[in-house]
Write an enzyme that holds these catalytic residues in place. Sequence first.
Site, PDB file in Angstrom:
ATOM      1  N   SER A   1       3.417  -2.085 -11.997  1.00 30.13           N
ATOM      2  CA  SER A   1       2.185  -1.846 -12.741  1.00 30.13           C
ATOM      3  C   SER A   1       1.420  -3.130 -13.083  1.00 30.13           C
ATOM      4  O   SER A   1       0.836  -3.242 -14.165  1.00 30.13           O
ATOM      5  CB  SER A   1       2.457  -1.018 -13.991  1.00 30.13           C
TER       6      SER A   1
ATOM      7  N   HIS B   1      13.071  -2.307  -1.204  1.00 31.87           N
ATOM      8  CA  HIS B   1      12.206  -1.778  -2.267  1.00 31.87           C
ATOM      9  C   HIS B   1      12.961  -0.654  -2.982  1.00 31.87           C
ATOM     10  O   HIS B   1      13.709   0.099  -2.355  1.00 31.87           O
ATOM     11  CB  HIS B   1      10.891  -1.258  -1.670  1.00 31.87           C
TER      12      HIS B   1
ATOM     13  N   GLY C   1       1.342  -2.533  -6.230  1.00 35.03           N
ATOM     14  CA  GLY C   1       1.262  -1.193  -5.658  1.00 35.03           C
ATOM     15  C   GLY C   1      -0.121  -0.606  -5.887  1.00 35.03           C
ATOM     16  O   GLY C   1      -1.109  -0.986  -5.240  1.00 35.03           O
ATOM     17  N   GLY C   2      -0.214   0.297  -6.836  1.00 37.01           N
ATOM     18  CA  GLY C   2      -1.444   1.055  -7.091  1.00 37.01           C
ATOM     19  C   GLY C   2      -2.713   0.213  -7.146  1.00 37.01           C
ATOM     20  O   GLY C   2      -3.735   0.574  -6.528  1.00 37.01           O
TER      21      GLY C   2
ATOM     22  N   TRP D   1       0.821  -1.226   0.000  1.00 35.38           N
ATOM     23  CA  TRP D   1       0.000   0.000   0.000  1.00 35.38           C
ATOM     24  C   TRP D   1       0.847   1.265   0.000  1.00 35.38           C
ATOM     25  O   TRP D   1       0.323   2.363  -0.138  1.00 35.38           O
ATOM     26  CB  TRP D   1      -0.967  -0.004   1.196  1.00 35.38           C
ATOM     27  N   LYS D   2       2.147   1.102   0.193  1.00 30.30           N
ATOM     28  CA  LYS D   2       3.054   2.259   0.249  1.00 30.30           C
ATOM     29  C   LYS D   2       2.508   3.300   1.243  1.00 30.30           C
ATOM     30  O   LYS D   2       1.869   2.921   2.213  1.00 30.30           O
ATOM     31  CB  LYS D   2       3.282   2.825  -1.153  1.00 30.30           C
TER      32      LYS D   2
ATOM     33  N   GLU E   1      11.315  -6.023  -9.518  1.00 30.04           N
ATOM     34  CA  GLU E   1      10.574  -4.798  -9.774  1.00 30.04           C
ATOM     35  C   GLU E   1      11.399  -3.863 -10.649  1.00 30.04           C
ATOM     36  O   GLU E   1      12.233  -3.103 -10.137  1.00 30.04           O
ATOM     37  CB  GLU E   1      10.235  -4.109  -8.446  1.00 30.04           C
TER      38      GLU E   1
HETATM   39  P1  13P Z   1       2.836  -0.255  -8.889  1.00 28.08           P
HETATM   40  O1  13P Z   1       2.053  -1.529  -8.939  1.00 28.08           O
HETATM   41  O2  13P Z   1       2.048   0.914  -8.404  1.00 28.08           O
HETATM   42  O3  13P Z   1       3.580  -0.005 -10.166  1.00 28.08           O
HETATM   43  O4  13P Z   1       3.958  -0.464  -7.766  1.00 28.08           O
HETATM   44  C1  13P Z   1       4.731  -1.613  -7.802  1.00 28.08           C
HETATM   45  C2  13P Z   1       5.503  -1.713  -6.556  1.00 28.08           C
HETATM   46  O5  13P Z   1       6.413  -0.941  -6.312  1.00 28.08           O
HETATM   47  C3  13P Z   1       5.107  -2.740  -5.580  1.00 28.08           C
HETATM   48  O6  13P Z   1       6.004  -2.811  -4.542  1.00 28.08           O
END
Ligand code: 13P
Length: 251
Positions: free
Chosen positions: A213, A96, A234-235, A12-13, A168
Amino acid sequence: MTERQILVAANWKMNGTLETIRPLMKSIIEGVQGVTTEVAICPPSVFIAELAANLDGSEIKLGAQNVSQLEKGAYTGEISVSMLKDFACQYVIVGHSERRALYAEKDLLVAEKFIAVQASGMVPILCVGELLEEREANDTETVIARQLDAVIELAGIEAFKNAVVAYEPVWAIGTGKTATPEQAQEVHEFIRLRLARHDNQTADIVRILYGGSVNAGNAEQLFKMADIDGGLIGGASLVAEDFLTICKAMR
Ligand code: 13P
């Protein structure tokens, strides 16, 4: 070859407030019932207690996005492995690219965090990946080998039996650009072979997630690739419906 269970982990950052994460968490808990994929959520640390209380009785695992390599002491703002253990965290993301780029985390520090996580009985999710300029300079494998070797050197290859690796590509994070399944597979295979140079069996069982992504529309194609064992999301993990579609994407 080992049958590796797909793992889908939400990162979720630094997003959400109690008001937004409560309904998100509720939808995910309800939606993953009966899913055969392993699912984990790594929320911002201040929400770990909230999730721990609600995930009790659910199959969903709890994770953290970062941790200190140190045990305890005068380190303002840091969080220790034992604090995460108190809330039944099972996974911790280490290295990360955002930590490496924005908080100057170097390979050695990442390796130290990896060891601290494992020593406490949790499972590190070790992130590796190249920048756009590194890919364009044909340095992808060199960069990833360096990031992996730093951990192998300090922790030993056996440690990877209890770890997850996440590939990543930095150029695909939060940009909407995804590596094609073939591009991702190529690097995942490279990672597995790099581990296999030290120990075949370890290389065979370690799960390698793809992150960058991943969305509801591309997860299935990615997870079909031989060396892609799930995703670090992430998003798309902030939208219950999208995240659940990804959790249901099968090999
Ligand atoms: P996104 O899925 O938003 O590109 O982010 C990927 C990520 O950094 C997961 O740790």
